[in-house]
Design a protein around this motif. Structure first.
Motif, PDB file in Angstrom:
ATOM      1  N   GLU A 105      10.257  -2.568  15.272  1.00 35.53           N
ATOM      2  CA  GLU A 105      10.113  -1.125  15.085  1.00 35.53           C
ATOM      3  C   GLU A 105       8.732  -0.903  14.499  1.00 35.53           C
ATOM      4  O   GLU A 105       8.379  -1.494  13.462  1.00 35.53           O
ATOM      5  N   ASN A 106       7.919  -0.100  15.157  1.00 38.61           N
ATOM      6  CA  ASN A 106       6.544   0.172  14.738  1.00 38.61           C
ATOM      7  C   ASN A 106       6.508   1.366  13.796  1.00 38.61           C
ATOM      8  O   ASN A 106       7.080   2.403  14.099  1.00 38.61           O
ATOM      9  N   ARG A 107       5.824   1.211  12.681  1.00 38.11           N
ATOM     10  CA  ARG A 107       5.659   2.295  11.714  1.00 38.11           C
ATOM     11  C   ARG A 107       4.221   2.279  11.213  1.00 38.11           C
ATOM     12  O   ARG A 107       3.545   1.254  11.249  1.00 38.11           O
ATOM     13  N   VAL A 108       3.753   3.418  10.713  1.00 41.89           N
ATOM     14  CA  VAL A 108       2.373   3.494  10.234  1.00 41.89           C
ATOM     15  C   VAL A 108       2.198   2.784   8.891  1.00 41.89           C
ATOM     16  O   VAL A 108       1.096   2.407   8.522  1.00 41.89           O
ATOM     17  N   ARG A 109       3.305   2.612   8.161  1.00 38.17           N
ATOM     18  CA  ARG A 109       3.239   1.875   6.891  1.00 38.17           C
ATOM     19  C   ARG A 109       4.501   1.031   6.748  1.00 38.17           C
ATOM     20  O   ARG A 109       5.478   1.226   7.465  1.00 38.17           O
TER      21      ARG A 109
ATOM     22  N   HIS B 154       5.292  -7.307   9.075  1.00 34.04           N
ATOM     23  CA  HIS B 154       3.887  -7.731   9.058  1.00 34.04           C
ATOM     24  C   HIS B 154       3.023  -6.691   9.759  1.00 34.04           C
ATOM     25  O   HIS B 154       3.523  -5.819  10.448  1.00 34.04           O
ATOM     26  N   GLU B 155       1.727  -6.805   9.544  1.00 29.53           N
ATOM     27  CA  GLU B 155       0.773  -5.907  10.205  1.00 29.53           C
ATOM     28  C   GLU B 155       0.504  -6.409  11.611  1.00 29.53           C
ATOM     29  O   GLU B 155       0.582  -7.607  11.877  1.00 29.53           O
TER      30      GLU B 155
ATOM     31  N   ALA C  57      -0.123  -1.161  13.833  1.00 29.50           N
ATOM     32  CA  ALA C  57       1.112  -0.665  13.223  1.00 29.50           C
ATOM     33  C   ALA C  57       1.668  -1.722  12.288  1.00 29.50           C
ATOM     34  O   ALA C  57       1.285  -2.889  12.352  1.00 29.50           O
ATOM     35  N   GLN C  58       2.567  -1.303  11.439  1.00 31.51           N
ATOM     36  CA  GLN C  58       3.381  -2.233  10.666  1.00 31.51           C
ATOM     37  C   GLN C  58       4.583  -2.558  11.539  1.00 31.51           C
ATOM     38  O   GLN C  58       5.210  -1.658  12.101  1.00 31.51           O
ATOM     39  N   HIS C  59       4.899  -3.829  11.684  1.00 31.33           N
ATOM     40  CA  HIS C  59       6.002  -4.249  12.528  1.00 31.33           C
ATOM     41  C   HIS C  59       7.194  -4.632  11.657  1.00 31.33           C
ATOM     42  O   HIS C  59       7.126  -5.598  10.913  1.00 31.33           O
ATOM     43  N   LEU C  60       8.263  -3.868  11.766  1.00 32.21           N
ATOM     44  CA  LEU C  60       9.519  -4.251  11.152  1.00 32.21           C
ATOM     45  C   LEU C  60      10.197  -5.159  12.171  1.00 32.21           C
ATOM     46  O   LEU C  60      10.516  -4.733  13.282  1.00 32.21           O
TER      47      LEU C  60
END
Length: 156
Positions: free
Chosen positions: A25-29, A84-85, A112-115
């Motif tokens: 899941e991609n997130r900005v932080r 991780h980034e 992105a930040q990768h969950l």
């Protein structure tokens, strides 16, 4: 009771996490911080605006725009196993060929930040729930309803 978090995700990405092999899941932080564990996937009431090619790849994996909407409902559980980034080791350009990208997942976005997600478990009966931003703690009553469904073997 076991601690569980909840994350609201727009369709078709919520479906892809629970049913279609979306393992990032991609997130900005980094919204997970140091949390690792179970997360209920809640479907947002708004649909994601995605490009046609991305939509087709989700649809090819089995997503049905009419049957799989479940807007405003919890549809499954997944585990956050890492964060991780996009540019970190294992998720960066190939050192032998910098024009070739070696992302950690086909679902990963480069900036992105990768969950990192694993072990998706769909619910047989989606649970209506009110969404919100971020990764939040799930109340005990809803957690119990989810766990009760996960303990019952589903007919195949």
């Amino acid at each position: 009771m076991s601690e569980m978090r909840i994350l609201t995700v727009r369709q078709p990405w919520a479906w892809a996490i629970v049913h279609g092999s979306k393992d990032v899941e991609n997130r900005v932080r980094n919204i997970a911080g140091d949390y690792r564990g179970s997360v209920a996937i809640h479907v947002a009431k708004a649909i994601a605006k995605i490009d046609y090619r991305s939509y087709l790849s989700v649809e090819r994996s089995g997503y049905n725009t009419k049957a799989d909407q479940h807007l405003g409902e919890i549809i499954g559980v997944v585990d956050i196993v890492g964060v991780h980034e996009g540019g970190q080791t294992g998720c960066a350009p190939d050192v032998d060929d910098p024009t070739r990208l070696m992302w950690c997942s086909e679902w990963a976005e480069p900036i992105a930040q990768h969950l990192v997600l694993a072990n998706p478990r769909p619910l047989a009966e989606p649970i209506p729930y009110r969404g919100a931003l971020g990764l939040r703690r799930l109340d005990d009553e809803t957690t119990a309803r989810i766990l009760a469904q996960m303990e019952v073997p589903h007919a195949v």
